[in-house]
Design an enzyme around this catalytic site. Sequence first.
Site, PDB file in Angstrom:
ATOM      1  N   GLU A 124      91.789  79.854 -19.711  1.00 10.92           N
ATOM      2  CA  GLU A 124      90.525  80.565 -19.509  1.00 10.92           C
ATOM      3  C   GLU A 124      89.702  79.756 -18.508  1.00 10.92           C
ATOM      4  OE1 GLU A 124      88.076  81.359 -22.912  1.00 10.92           O
ATOM      5  OE2 GLU A 124      89.771  81.904 -24.173  1.00 10.92           O
ATOM      6  N   GLU A 164      91.504  76.935 -28.164  1.00 10.35           N
ATOM      7  CA  GLU A 164      90.355  76.014 -28.213  1.00 10.35           C
ATOM      8  C   GLU A 164      90.255  75.305 -29.564  1.00 10.35           C
ATOM      9  OE1 GLU A 164      86.842  78.121 -26.940  1.00 10.35           O
ATOM     10  OE2 GLU A 164      87.800  78.807 -25.092  1.00 10.35           O
TER      11      GLU A 164
END
Length: 318
Positions: free
Chosen positions: A261, A169
């Site tokens: 994810e 991320e």
Amino acid sequence: MITIPCNPNTHKESRDLLAYLSTIEGRGILTGQHTQTRAQEELAVIEKETGRLPAVCGFELLSYSPNIHLEHASEDCVTEVENNRDTLVQAMAWAKRGGIPTFTWHWFSPSGGHDKSFYAENTDFDANAALVEGAPEHAALLHDLDHMALLLTPFCEAHIPVLWRPFHESEGGWFWWGAKGMDTARKLYRMMFQRYTQHHHLDNLIWVWNNPCPEGYVGDEYCDIISMDQYPAPHAHGAFRDRYERLRKITVADKGTAIAETGVIPDPDALREEHVPWLWYMTWSRSFVCTEQHNDYDALRKLYHHEYAITLDNLPWT
């Protein structure tokens, strides 16, 4: 098309896994589940509800961070670290039964910081300074890199392929590695890649990039798979075509794609009908699978028993 590993010295076993991934692209999806503790309660729930286990299991490495200060940490932080101890033991056991391991490292900042210092708000560690040779931050970063490399070495020595997803991320500023911008995060990733491939020779790793922004892309020569994280509204199952198309824009190279994810599992019927070729997804831990808050168990059972979904028991080598 078979992916050519970004590391030319990649082990045969990891090359074989990449070749296998190329054969399922658009024909099936690997089921995946993140686990946060050695108890792996997520797997117990999945097996109870479906009678099966995922093909890909995620393991959290946060407790292996060298710079953790629990003496002044919150109760939540202490609990998370203590429950996460020794997850690599479980990861080795998972690999030995034929499952595919993927690692997530919520890396407590290499120096400074308090509580959950993987969050940028909890540390003054400067990721830009860590790129400067001779800076204290650089030395601290190398120390942690080498510490983790030694922990990964048994997997390398056993020739176990690992889906390795560092600096995840990086498009956001919530973690310290993304707090100074995507260019800094990209340079940190490249630094790790060079250290791990050229110095530590961790040639079992399959390198997974985790950022859907073209301006932040690490480069084709540094990753094998491109991925993104997503947290749609609860129960909003689908093929996630819009997210796939966004991710594909970061490179023209023929890289496989993954949902590294997700809070919501995909709909296998939609995946097949819309021809969205995700290689795997990984549902996040705890309430995302241990309750029906985000995914009801009927949807879970449908996915795990669908002919498009690949579970542990129908991997070709298990």
